[in-house]
Design a protein around this motif. Sequence first.
Motif, PDB file in Angstrom:
ATOM      1  N   MET A   1       0.798  -1.464  -0.073  1.00  0.00           N
ATOM      2  CA  MET A   1      -0.134  -0.098  -0.229  1.00  0.00           C
ATOM      3  C   MET A   1       0.969   1.046  -0.273  1.00  0.00           C
ATOM      4  N   GLY A   2       0.660   2.304  -1.093  1.00  0.00           N
ATOM      5  CA  GLY A   2       1.183   3.312  -1.111  1.00  0.00           C
ATOM      6  C   GLY A   2       0.962   4.601   0.185  1.00  0.00           C
ATOM      7  N   PHE A   3       1.970   5.546   0.409  1.00  0.00           N
ATOM      8  CA  PHE A   3       1.382   6.455   1.424  1.00  0.00           C
ATOM      9  C   PHE A   3      -0.004   7.201   1.031  1.00  0.00           C
ATOM     10  N   ILE A   4       0.211   7.624  -0.213  1.00  0.00           N
ATOM     11  CA  ILE A   4      -1.316   8.325  -0.168  1.00  0.00           C
ATOM     12  C   ILE A   4      -2.550   6.983  -0.164  1.00  0.00           C
ATOM     13  N   ALA A   5      -2.399   6.191  -0.425  1.00  0.00           N
ATOM     14  CA  ALA A   5      -3.599   5.076  -0.189  1.00  0.00           C
ATOM     15  C   ALA A   5      -4.294   4.377   1.412  1.00  0.00           C
ATOM     16  N   PHE A   6      -2.592   4.804   1.934  1.00  0.00           N
ATOM     17  CA  PHE A   6      -2.677   4.260   3.559  1.00  0.00           C
ATOM     18  C   PHE A   6      -3.231   6.097   4.054  1.00  0.00           C
ATOM     19  N   LEU A   7      -3.040   6.768   3.583  1.00  0.00           N
ATOM     20  CA  LEU A   7      -3.730   8.769   4.672  1.00  0.00           C
ATOM     21  C   LEU A   7      -5.093   7.842   4.213  1.00  0.00           C
ATOM     22  N   LYS A   8      -5.503   7.707   3.178  1.00  0.00           N
ATOM     23  CA  LYS A   8      -6.851   7.743   2.519  1.00  0.00           C
ATOM     24  C   LYS A   8      -7.879   6.500   3.724  1.00  0.00           C
ATOM     25  N   THR A   9      -7.217   5.613   4.030  1.00  0.00           N
ATOM     26  CA  THR A   9      -7.676   4.988   5.009  1.00  0.00           C
ATOM     27  C   THR A   9      -8.372   5.630   6.661  1.00  0.00           C
ATOM     28  N   GLN A  10      -6.545   6.385   6.557  1.00  0.00           N
ATOM     29  CA  GLN A  10      -6.811   7.027   8.052  1.00  0.00           C
ATOM     30  C   GLN A  10      -8.329   7.905   8.714  1.00  0.00           C
ATOM     31  N   PHE A  11      -8.743   7.807   9.579  1.00  0.00           N
ATOM     32  CA  PHE A  11      -9.686   8.063  10.440  1.00  0.00           C
ATOM     33  C   PHE A  11      -9.244   9.202  10.143  1.00  0.00           C
ATOM     34  N   ILE A  12      -8.492  10.509  11.255  1.00  0.00           N
ATOM     35  CA  ILE A  12      -7.829  11.625  10.809  1.00  0.00           C
ATOM     36  C   ILE A  12      -7.839  12.242   9.969  1.00  0.00           C
ATOM     37  N   VAL A  13      -7.458  11.329   8.651  1.00  0.00           N
ATOM     38  CA  VAL A  13      -7.798  12.836   7.356  1.00  0.00           C
ATOM     39  C   VAL A  13      -9.023  12.278   7.382  1.00  0.00           C
ATOM     40  N   HIS A  14      -9.592  11.565   7.186  1.00  0.00           N
ATOM     41  CA  HIS A  14     -11.717  11.529   7.220  1.00  0.00           C
ATOM     42  C   HIS A  14     -11.998  12.758   8.289  1.00  0.00           C
ATOM     43  N   LEU A  15     -12.082  13.197   9.142  1.00  0.00           N
ATOM     44  CA  LEU A  15     -11.936  13.701  10.124  1.00  0.00           C
ATOM     45  C   LEU A  15     -11.626  15.392   9.467  1.00  0.00           C
ATOM     46  N   LEU A  16     -10.277  15.481   8.921  1.00  0.00           N
ATOM     47  CA  LEU A  16     -10.369  16.701   8.759  1.00  0.00           C
ATOM     48  C   LEU A  16     -10.830  16.973   7.493  1.00  0.00           C
ATOM     49  N   ILE A  17     -11.440  16.413   6.443  1.00  0.00           N
ATOM     50  CA  ILE A  17     -12.436  16.385   5.666  1.00  0.00           C
ATOM     51  C   ILE A  17     -13.463  16.369   5.519  1.00  0.00           C
ATOM     52  N   GLY A  18     -14.016  16.058   6.469  1.00  0.00           N
ATOM     53  CA  GLY A  18     -15.149  16.848   7.117  1.00  0.00           C
ATOM     54  C   GLY A  18     -15.266  17.617   8.246  1.00  0.00           C
ATOM     55  N   PHE A  19     -14.658  18.138   8.742  1.00  0.00           N
ATOM     56  CA  PHE A  19     -14.652  19.333   9.108  1.00  0.00           C
ATOM     57  C   PHE A  19     -14.343  19.942   8.095  1.00  0.00           C
ATOM     58  N   VAL A  20     -13.798  20.197   7.354  1.00  0.00           N
ATOM     59  CA  VAL A  20     -13.687  21.211   6.125  1.00  0.00           C
ATOM     60  C   VAL A  20     -15.082  21.446   5.454  1.00  0.00           C
ATOM     61  N   SER A 239     -20.321   2.763  -1.346  1.00  0.00           N
ATOM     62  CA  SER A 239     -20.833   3.622  -0.751  1.00  0.00           C
ATOM     63  C   SER A 239     -20.092   4.531  -0.086  1.00  0.00           C
ATOM     64  N   LEU A 240     -20.534   5.817   0.291  1.00  0.00           N
ATOM     65  CA  LEU A 240     -19.947   7.080   0.494  1.00  0.00           C
ATOM     66  C   LEU A 240     -18.994   6.711   1.230  1.00  0.00           C
ATOM     67  N   LEU A 241     -18.896   5.641   2.122  1.00  0.00           N
ATOM     68  CA  LEU A 241     -17.819   5.350   2.847  1.00  0.00           C
ATOM     69  C   LEU A 241     -16.552   5.239   2.375  1.00  0.00           C
ATOM     70  N   GLY A 242     -17.249   3.820   1.091  1.00  0.00           N
ATOM     71  CA  GLY A 242     -15.720   3.502   0.349  1.00  0.00           C
ATOM     72  C   GLY A 242     -15.284   4.605  -0.150  1.00  0.00           C
ATOM     73  N   ILE A 243     -15.999   5.709  -0.972  1.00  0.00           N
ATOM     74  CA  ILE A 243     -15.561   6.703  -1.168  1.00  0.00           C
ATOM     75  C   ILE A 243     -14.538   7.366  -0.627  1.00  0.00           C
ATOM     76  N   LEU A 244     -14.717   7.370   0.545  1.00  0.00           N
ATOM     77  CA  LEU A 244     -13.945   8.347   1.259  1.00  0.00           C
ATOM     78  C   LEU A 244     -12.649   7.310   1.956  1.00  0.00           C
TER      79      LEU A 244
END
Length: 376
Positions: A1-20, A239-244
Amino acid sequence: MGFIAFLKTQFIVHLLIGFVFVVSGLIINFIQLCTLVLWPINKQLYRRVNCRLAYSLWSQLVMLLEWWSGTECTLFSDEATVNTFGKEHVIIILNHNFEIDFLCGWTMTERFGVLGSSKVLAKRELLYVPLIGWTWYFLEIVFCKRKWEEDRDTVIEGLKRLSDYPEYMWFLLYCEGTRFTETKHRISMEVAESKGLPKLKYHLLPRTKGFTTAVQCLRGTVSAVYDVTLNFRGNKNPSLLGILYGKKYEADMCVRRFPLEDIPQDEKEAANWLHKLYQEKDALQEMYNQEGVFPGKQFKPPRRPWTLLNFLFWATVLLSPLFTFGFGVFASGSPLLILAFLGLVGAASFGVRRLIGVTEIEKGSSYGNQEFKKKE
């Protein structure tokens, strides 16, 4: 798994996207509220401004589909039909089988320049959902309770109000009224049998009142009806979660254009036309399941950079002060401040999850389980 792909699975990243998304949405809603002063002065200016404000919010979700997950959307149609996209007012009929069917529709509206002015006949409960319903209110979205006796006057008034809309609009109708589930399908087909209508394999029995009313009220404004049949390759159910999480899907959309003058003006005949259309949609789904493609020439409209640039703008504006504030909280060493900050993060996480839950099929409304047994 590449670094970008790894980031896409991280909850903190999802939270930041949701915050924005949430904070920018609240800011946009506040600006929309301020634009109400324009309505009595210049209604068309009010509409144009709100189209762009809505675009600034909805395009963030389109960005997730196009740039974050890399989902591909392929159109199956003819060149003459594709050449009309974004150049006329139309009614869109889309099957309602997937959690992200609306998002695939938004992707096409964005690529043809009508995302901000797109409309929908929406259930009234969504009016009270922050960001989603509030933004739609300022866009003059038509809301209904899905009880025709109570909705008739409201829907007719809302549709007629759109007759002089200054931007090309795509008015979306989910004629099935609710998302497809096996339970709803079984009940729907019982109703079809009782009414002597052909049974459908992949769709629910269409509700005709909203369609015939929209055609009657928007005749002279809209030029055509676009029938859109959506499916995903590999029998995927995205699903939208899958997209996230960055999952990539391949969406195929069969689009057929019907000039409005070809649709009967008589309500009963227009209803029969819609039932025939859904029989054709069922045949298209059967063909797709057997052959893996829809009929027609394939088109892949290129994604545009504006959705990504819009998100990066909001992320820059909102995340910089958030990081500065968070660093200050932890640097202070105050347990109370740290707990308050973590509580805020938890509340934000809960809010984002609730918004995502609006799209989930298993958490959808029970509309259709019993309502199909009632007369339209």
